[in-house]
Design a protein around this motif. Structure first.
Motif, PDB file in Angstrom:
ATOM      1  N   GLY A   1     -28.479  20.271  -0.453  1.00 41.32           N
ATOM      2  CA  GLY A   1     -28.507  21.710  -0.648  1.00 41.32           C
ATOM      3  C   GLY A   1     -27.582  22.429   0.323  1.00 41.32           C
ATOM      4  O   GLY A   1     -27.255  21.918   1.390  1.00 41.32           O
TER       5      GLY A   1
ATOM      6  N   ASP B   1     -36.442  23.519  -5.853  1.00 41.60           N
ATOM      7  CA  ASP B   1     -34.993  23.338  -5.877  1.00 41.60           C
ATOM      8  C   ASP B   1     -34.588  21.863  -5.876  1.00 41.60           C
ATOM      9  O   ASP B   1     -33.417  21.547  -6.107  1.00 41.60           O
ATOM     10  CB  ASP B   1     -34.338  24.066  -4.704  1.00 41.60           C
TER      11      ASP B   1
ATOM     12  N   VAL C   1     -28.959  26.346  -2.721  1.00 47.95           N
ATOM     13  CA  VAL C   1     -30.414  26.413  -2.866  1.00 47.95           C
ATOM     14  C   VAL C   1     -30.939  27.661  -2.153  1.00 47.95           C
ATOM     15  O   VAL C   1     -30.243  28.285  -1.364  1.00 47.95           O
ATOM     16  CB  VAL C   1     -31.105  25.154  -2.289  1.00 47.95           C
TER      17      VAL C   1
ATOM     18  N   CYS D   1     -28.977  21.513   6.137  1.00 42.05           N
ATOM     19  CA  CYS D   1     -29.936  21.973   5.129  1.00 42.05           C
ATOM     20  C   CYS D   1     -31.006  20.908   4.899  1.00 42.05           C
ATOM     21  O   CYS D   1     -30.674  19.766   4.554  1.00 42.05           O
ATOM     22  CB  CYS D   1     -29.222  22.281   3.808  1.00 42.05           C
TER      23      CYS D   1
ATOM     24  N   LEU E   1     -31.095  19.542  -7.489  1.00 40.97           N
ATOM     25  CA  LEU E   1     -30.364  18.401  -6.924  1.00 40.97           C
ATOM     26  C   LEU E   1     -30.488  17.167  -7.809  1.00 40.97           C
ATOM     27  O   LEU E   1     -29.519  16.424  -7.994  1.00 40.97           O
ATOM     28  CB  LEU E   1     -30.881  18.093  -5.520  1.00 40.97           C
TER      29      LEU E   1
ATOM     30  N   THR F   1     -37.020  26.052   2.779  1.00 42.16           N
ATOM     31  CA  THR F   1     -36.392  25.773   1.486  1.00 42.16           C
ATOM     32  C   THR F   1     -37.505  25.532   0.472  1.00 42.16           C
ATOM     33  O   THR F   1     -38.640  25.228   0.833  1.00 42.16           O
ATOM     34  CB  THR F   1     -35.466  24.544   1.568  1.00 42.16           C
TER      35      THR F   1
END
Length: 236
Positions: A118, A102, A192, A153, A106, A98
């Motif tokens: 995510g 991102d 995400v 995630c 959030l 990830t």
């Protein structure tokens, strides 16, 4: 000093750590909150600890704690929760499947919510891994009614006072949204990015991705029944 701390659990990830340093350092320069990084070395047996110490020595915002021996992902996350002092805490896996940037997606919502997680859009994992995760998430939702599509995630932001009250046990990192709900908190999921693993090896197989979480669901039900949650009306 810091508004947000990112926990990075590490177990035998020496091939990824320099990339982790580069990407997280870049994120701290664009982060919407003043951000610190906390490595939690979960008893790695490779050269991870030496690399972590080198990284932290040359970056003011990077810190670490190291376990004597391996205790698993839930323990690493719990130790991070216990040690952070910033009002917001999050975590990301050291495989960097990830994207750190991102976190800003959030953080946009964390004022209104107590946990924002995510959801990995267009996952880049194998068919078996994707299907086992999908089945495990379906089973977990049936037990917890948390409405979350992808609790595995590895990209989350939580208000620290909520995170510190979570009674963590092995496997319960998958139940963080449900544990926030037990505190009458509010949760949200946000799509995400997701990328294939390019170094190191995955730490979860079919057993601990599918059958293990099924057993953990029964532990959650027991915990939900026994959970103590109170509000102080007045004091003097």
């Amino acid at each position: 000093m810091y508004e947000f701390t990112i926990i990075v659990p590490v177990y035998n990830e020496e091939d990824n750590l320099e990339r982790v340093e580069k990407e997280l350092l870049a994120y701290t320069k664009i982060a919407s909150k003043k951000t610190a990084i906390l490595f939690v070395n979960d008893g790695s047996k490779d050269n991870s600890q030496s690399l972590i110490e080198t990284i932290c020595a040359r970056n003011e915002a990077f810190h670490y704690i190291s376990f004597k021996e391996n205790h698993g992902l839930s323990a690493a996350i719990k130790a991070g929760f216990d040690h952070v002092e910033s009002p917001l805490v999050g975590y990301i896996d050291s495989d960097l499947q990830t994207a750190p940037e991102d976190f800003n997606l959030l953080l946009q919502h964390i004022g209104e919510y107590d946990l924002v997680t995510g959801v990995r859009a267009n996952r880049k994992d194998s068919f078996v891994k994707n299907m086992s995760s999908k089945i495990a998430n379906g089973i977990r939702r049936a037990f917890t009614h948390d409405g979350m599509d992808d609790t595995g995630c590895p990209l989350k932001v939580i208000k620290t006072d909520y995170a510190k009250r979570i009674p963590m046990f092995k496997g319960l990192h998958r139940f963080l949204p449900a544990m926030i709900l037990l505190q009458n908190g509010r949760i949200l999921q946000v799509p995400v990015q997701h990328f294939p693993r390019i170094a190191g090896t995955a730490k979860f197989g079919l057993w601990n991705r599918l059958l293990g979480p099924l057993m953990d669901c029964f532990a959650y039900l027991w915990m939900k029944k026994k959970y103590i949650n109170y509000e102080v009306k007045d004091k003097g």
